[in-house]
Design an enzyme around this catalytic site. Structure first.
Site, PDB file in Angstrom:
ATOM      1  N   SER A 116       3.823  -1.097  -5.529  1.00  0.00           N
ATOM      2  CA  SER A 116       3.270  -2.174  -6.340  1.00  0.00           C
ATOM      3  C   SER A 116       3.471  -3.569  -5.765  1.00  0.00           C
ATOM      4  CB  SER A 116       3.863  -2.100  -7.750  1.00  0.00           C
ATOM      5  OG  SER A 116       3.001  -2.758  -8.613  1.00  0.00           O
ATOM      6  N   GLY A 156       0.797  -1.219   0.000  1.00  0.00           N
ATOM      7  CA  GLY A 156       0.000   0.000   0.000  1.00  0.00           C
ATOM      8  C   GLY A 156       0.832   1.272   0.000  1.00  0.00           C
ATOM      9  N   ALA A 157       2.120   1.159  -0.368  1.00  0.00           N
ATOM     10  CA  ALA A 157       3.026   2.310  -0.353  1.00  0.00           C
ATOM     11  C   ALA A 157       3.283   2.861  -1.749  1.00  0.00           C
ATOM     12  CB  ALA A 157       4.348   1.924   0.307  1.00  0.00           C
ATOM     13  N   ASP A 175       2.600  -1.857 -13.760  1.00  0.00           N
ATOM     14  CA  ASP A 175       3.098  -2.556 -12.578  1.00  0.00           C
ATOM     15  C   ASP A 175       3.409  -4.012 -12.865  1.00  0.00           C
ATOM     16  OD1 ASP A 175       2.680  -0.152 -11.371  1.00  0.00           O
ATOM     17  OD2 ASP A 175       0.930  -0.786 -10.205  1.00  0.00           O
TER      18      ASP A 175
HETATM   19  P1  ADP Z   1       0.557  -1.381  -3.660  1.00  0.00           P
HETATM   20  O1  ADP Z   1       0.409  -2.255  -4.856  1.00  0.00           O
HETATM   21  O2  ADP Z   1       1.003  -0.013  -3.999  1.00  0.00           O
HETATM   22  O3  ADP Z   1       1.420  -1.978  -2.586  1.00  0.00           O
HETATM   23  P2  ADP Z   1      -2.243  -1.959  -3.416  1.00  0.00           P
HETATM   24  O4  ADP Z   1      -3.334  -1.370  -2.593  1.00  0.00           O
HETATM   25  O5  ADP Z   1      -2.424  -2.008  -4.881  1.00  0.00           O
HETATM   26  O6  ADP Z   1      -0.900  -1.197  -3.010  1.00  0.00           O
HETATM   27  O7  ADP Z   1      -1.971  -3.463  -2.957  1.00  0.00           O
HETATM   28  C1  ADP Z   1      -1.822  -3.756  -1.595  1.00  0.00           C
HETATM   29  C2  ADP Z   1      -2.621  -5.005  -1.268  1.00  0.00           C
HETATM   30  O8  ADP Z   1      -1.975  -6.146  -1.878  1.00  0.00           O
HETATM   31  C3  ADP Z   1      -2.663  -5.336   0.197  1.00  0.00           C
HETATM   32  O9  ADP Z   1      -3.734  -4.657   0.828  1.00  0.00           O
HETATM   33  C4  ADP Z   1      -2.890  -6.849   0.175  1.00  0.00           C
HETATM   34  O10 ADP Z   1      -4.242  -7.135  -0.059  1.00  0.00           O
HETATM   35  C5  ADP Z   1      -2.101  -7.273  -1.036  1.00  0.00           C
HETATM   36  N1  ADP Z   1      -0.743  -7.724  -0.683  1.00  0.00           N
HETATM   37  C6  ADP Z   1       0.429  -7.173  -1.037  1.00  0.00           C
HETATM   38  N2  ADP Z   1       1.472  -7.867  -0.553  1.00  0.00           N
HETATM   39  C7  ADP Z   1       0.943  -8.905   0.135  1.00  0.00           C
HETATM   40  C8  ADP Z   1       1.493 -10.009   0.891  1.00  0.00           C
HETATM   41  N3  ADP Z   1       2.802 -10.178   1.029  1.00  0.00           N
HETATM   42  N4  ADP Z   1       0.630 -10.868   1.453  1.00  0.00           N
HETATM   43  C9  ADP Z   1      -0.697 -10.711   1.327  1.00  0.00           C
HETATM   44  N5  ADP Z   1      -1.260  -9.715   0.641  1.00  0.00           N
HETATM   45  C10 ADP Z   1      -0.475  -8.808   0.054  1.00  0.00           C
HETATM   46 MG    MG Z   2      -0.996  -2.000  -6.410  1.00  0.00          MG
END
Ligand code: ADP
Ligand code: MG
Length: 353
Positions: free
Chosen positions: A124, A120-121, A170
């Site tokens: 991606s 969520g930063a 991404d």
């Molecule tokens: P970003 O892609 O910028 O990090 P997003 O909101 O698109 O932000 O994606 C974040 C979401 O992806 C998290 O809320 C979760 O649902 C999922 N996610 C990412 N990494 C993991 C992980 N290691 N384990 C479980 N879910 C994950």
């Molecule tokens: Mg994302």
């Protein structure tokens, strides 16, 4: 919860068939251009999402993530449908669904996921998660799909299954970025060029600063911006805003309603900035990226309006502390900021921010 209780073998009672990894990314320049058929220039992060996996033959998909904060999730492959899988399991579930929708007769799997990509930063983690699952399935089931084909399936999972209308950057970054290179991607036809980038040799460093804010309006706003761009392209009679260049911009703006003009101005100027950034890197002048990054931030803040006070402040603080350039990266409404700095100034700029 002790980690020793959560090895693949302890979760699933057998050994994995293999391990796969996919990186997070930072986009140097080219924001909100991918869904306009335009240019982007991401680099891979050293941080990755990793998957250990083994096939199953009983139609069951079992998922566990070290970052998921829960027990093993069990899904039936035949029941996978858009909207049917809440939470993070929707990303890997969506990939299996997308493969089957595309006609690949894949069965279930046991998957253990672990990651050091901040979630969520704006870095991606979601695409890295999708792509690591797609890569694992490609190998486990001998599908023989290419990196761009896997990226498109991963994007379909995020678009149609999770319900996020993201572009292709991404997933292409997670599948195609190579160490020591920026990925110059043309989103119109997915052609790529690996552009060598060696910041250390130039005495430079790229800071990635996670503001730790994520504003909720992001989701709906992204879809609205995307449809605004599509509307503008339709008014102009173009397949996508990519078809408009800087020379044609002034005349095009006179044909557009006032609310769509800044969107178009951003997309057209941002595509030009990506090309300028590639030229700077290929000329061996990475410091010249600085003003391009800062101009990109101004465009996202003033024209596209996806910045927020926290990212604006981080950019201003980095510049005031001597960065060559800085901008928000990712879709906006929070997330991370990148700053190009002298390697010797990295700590000072980070502390200032
Ligand atoms: P970003 O892609 O910028 O990090 P997003 O909101 O698109 O932000 O994606 C974040 C979401 O992806 C998290 O809320 C979760 O649902 C999922 N996610 C990412 N990494 C993991 C992980 N290691 N384990 C479980 N879910 C994950
Ligand atoms: Mg994302």
């Amino acid at each position: 919860m002790s980690t020793s209780a959560n090895t693949f073998t302890e979760l699933y009672g057998r050994a994995p068939e293999g391990e796969w990894a996919a990186p997070g990314r930072v986009n140097l320049i080219g924001e909100h251009t991918d869904y306009n058929d335009g240019f982007v220039l991401p680099i891979a992060l050293p941080q990755t999402v990793r998957a250990r996996a083994a096939r199953r033959t009983d139609g069951v998909l079992r998922l566990w993530s070290a970052q998921g904060g829960g027990p093993v999730t069990e899904l039936r492959v035949a029941d996978l449908a858009p909207g049917a899988v809440p939470g993070w399991a929707g990303y890997p579930g969506g990939v299996v669904w997308a493969l089957r929708e595309a006609g690949y007769r894949v069965d279930g799997a046991d998957l253990r996921l672990d990651s050091d990509v901040p979630s969520g930063a704006g870095l991606s983690s979601s695409a890295a998660l999708e792509c690591v699952v797609a890569a694992a399935y490609n190998d486990l089931y001998g599908l023989g799909l290419s990196a761009p084909e896997l990226a498109l399936l991963a994007q379909r999972a995020e678009n149609a299954f999770v319900g996020v209308p993201c572009g292709i950057m991404d997933q292409m970054a997670a599948m195609c970025c190579r160490p020591g290179a920026a990925l110059f991607l043309d989103s119109r036809d997915l052609t790529i060029r690996q552009v060598p980038i060696d910041l250390a040799a130039a005495g430079l460093a790229l800071l990635v600063l996670d503001t730790r804010v994520k504003h909720d309006l992001g989701d709906g706003a992204y879809a609205a911006l995307r449809s605004g761009c599509e509307k503008a392209a339709a008014v102009l009679g173009l397949p996508a805003l990519r078809s408009l260049d800087a020379a044609g911009l002034p005349a095009a703006l006179t044909r557009l309603p006032a609310e769509l003009q800044p969107l178009v101005r951003h997309v057209v100027s941002e595509n030009a900035r990506v090309q300028a950034a590639v030229a700077a890197l290929e000329a061996g002048d990475p410091a010249a990226l600085g003003p391009i990054l800062t101009a990109g931030h101004a465009s996202l803040r003033d024209d596209y309006r996806v910045s927020c006070p926290e990212t604006d402040l981080a950019v201003e603080a980095a510049l005031a502390a001597g960065a060559y350039g800085a901008r928000m990266t990712g879709g906006g409404f929070g997330g991370s900021v990148i700053a190009l700095v002298d390697a010797t100034a990295a700590d000072r700029v980070a502390a200032a921010v």
